[in-house]
Scaffold this motif. Structure first.
Motif, short mmCIF file in Angstrom:
data_model
loop_
_atom_site.label_atom_id
_atom_site.label_comp_id
_atom_site.label_asym_id
_atom_site.label_seq_id
_atom_site.Cartn_x
_atom_site.Cartn_y
_atom_site.Cartn_z
N ALA A 125 47.83 41.65 39.78
CA ALA A 125 47.29 42.71 40.63
C ALA A 125 45.76 42.66 40.66
O ALA A 125 45.14 42.75 41.72
N THR A 126 45.17 42.47 39.50
CA THR A 126 43.70 42.45 39.42
C THR A 126 43.13 41.18 40.05
O THR A 126 42.14 41.23 40.80
N ALA A 127 43.73 40.02 39.77
CA ALA A 127 43.26 38.76 40.35
C ALA A 127 43.37 38.78 41.87
O ALA A 127 42.46 38.33 42.57
N THR A 183 32.91 33.82 49.34
CA THR A 183 32.08 34.44 48.32
C THR A 183 32.58 34.03 46.93
O THR A 183 33.77 34.15 46.63
N PRO A 184 31.70 33.54 46.07
CA PRO A 184 32.11 33.13 44.73
C PRO A 184 32.70 34.30 43.94
O PRO A 184 32.13 35.38 43.93
N VAL A 185 33.84 34.05 43.32
CA VAL A 185 34.49 35.08 42.50
C VAL A 185 34.81 34.55 41.11
O VAL A 185 35.45 35.23 40.33
N GLY A 186 34.33 33.35 40.80
CA GLY A 186 34.61 32.74 39.50
C GLY A 186 34.24 33.62 38.32
O GLY A 186 35.06 33.81 37.41
N PRO A 187 33.03 34.20 38.30
CA PRO A 187 32.68 35.06 37.16
C PRO A 187 33.61 36.28 37.03
O PRO A 187 34.01 36.64 35.92
N ALA A 188 33.96 36.89 38.15
CA ALA A 188 34.87 38.05 38.09
C ALA A 188 36.27 37.63 37.63
O ALA A 188 36.89 38.29 36.81
N THR A 214 50.49 30.98 37.75
CA THR A 214 51.38 29.92 37.24
C THR A 214 50.73 29.20 36.07
O THR A 214 51.36 28.95 35.04
N THR A 215 49.46 28.87 36.24
CA THR A 215 48.72 28.16 35.20
C THR A 215 48.64 28.98 33.92
O THR A 215 48.96 28.49 32.83
N LEU A 216 48.24 30.22 34.04
CA LEU A 216 48.09 31.05 32.85
C LEU A 216 49.43 31.37 32.19
O LEU A 216 49.55 31.34 30.96
N ARG A 217 50.44 31.67 32.97
CA ARG A 217 51.76 31.96 32.40
C ARG A 217 52.26 30.76 31.59
O ARG A 217 52.80 30.92 30.50
N VAL A 275 38.70 38.66 34.26
CA VAL A 275 40.11 39.03 34.36
C VAL A 275 40.97 38.10 33.49
O VAL A 275 41.87 38.56 32.78
N ILE A 276 40.67 36.82 33.53
CA ILE A 276 41.41 35.85 32.71
C ILE A 276 41.21 36.15 31.24
O ILE A 276 42.18 36.17 30.46
N ASP A 277 39.96 36.40 30.83
CA ASP A 277 39.70 36.69 29.41
C ASP A 277 40.45 37.94 28.96
O ASP A 277 40.99 37.97 27.84
N GLY A 278 40.51 38.94 29.81
CA GLY A 278 41.27 40.14 29.46
C GLY A 278 42.75 39.83 29.29
O GLY A 278 43.40 40.29 28.34
N ALA A 279 43.30 39.02 30.19
CA ALA A 279 44.71 38.64 30.08
C ALA A 279 44.96 37.83 28.81
O ALA A 279 45.98 38.02 28.13
N ILE A 280 44.04 36.93 28.49
CA ILE A 280 44.17 36.13 27.27
C ILE A 280 44.25 37.03 26.05
O ILE A 280 45.12 36.87 25.19
#
Length: 189
Positions: A181-183, A149-154, A95-98, A158-163
């Motif tokens: 799907a990836t997130a 488990t931290p997933v922020g870096p991963a 929602t945020t990214l869209r 994914v966010i950078d790729g979408a951007i």
């Protein structure tokens, strides 16, 4: 994300310059924007400009700090709001990214753009970009995974790729389908 150009005429010269630079650097590019254009947009004299920012490099760093503060505040607030509406972590992020990608003034990530434009010539820019991305990953960990488990870096990758795909003009629905799907897969780890 809120626009930085709201009632800038009432701001002191230093802030007017920063607001003008923010709008121009983000929309037109850092290298493509000359100091004279910023001076004109900010309605200040050359003397005032150089008194506030002795070099364009100093203004660029101030722009990135300013953008970081605005963007991180918006990002965290948007995620918290979506989560507060009962959305799952993946839905809140989507929602945020869209919402950001759909904005008329969307031109990608200011930090990725700065790294592409200036990173090879100014290592300090790359340091600022890395710090921004690390803080984004920390926010993702704190809001979306809690004690898991931290997933922020991963998720950041994914966010950078979408951007980048959204910035290249890929259809938004296609970008968001691939992102979702990836997130979701990253969040299920």
């Amino acid at each position: 994300m809120p626009s930085a150009k709201s009632s800038s005429d009432a701001l002191p010269p230093r802030e007017r310059i920063l607001v003008a630079a923010h709008a121009l650097f983000y929309q037109e590019g850092i290298r493509a924007t000359g100091v004279d254009r910023i001076i004109e947009q900010a309605c200040v004299s050359k003397v005032t400009f150089y008194r506030q920012y002795p070099s364009k490099d100093e203004l660029i760093r101030a722009y990135l700090e300013y953008r970081h503060g605005m963007w991180m505040s918006w990002f965290e607030t948007s995620l918290r709001h979506a989560l507060g509406q009962g959305e799952s972590a993946a839905q809140a992020l989507s929602t945020t990214l869209r919402g950001w990608f759909s904005r008329a003034d969307f031109r990608g990530c200011a930090f990725l753009n700065a790294a592409a434009e200036l990173g090879s010539s100014d290592p300090e820019i790359l340091k600022v970009v890395r710090q921004h991305k690390q803080e984004m990953a920390s926010v993702l960990d704190s809001l979306l995974t809690g004690d898991a488990t931290p997933v922020g870096p991963a998720l950041s990758l994914v966010i950078d790729g979408a951007i980048v795909h959204a910035q290249m003009g890929q259809p938004l629905d296609d970008v968001m389908d691939a992102f979702n799907a990836t997130a979701a897969a990253v969040l299920q780890q």
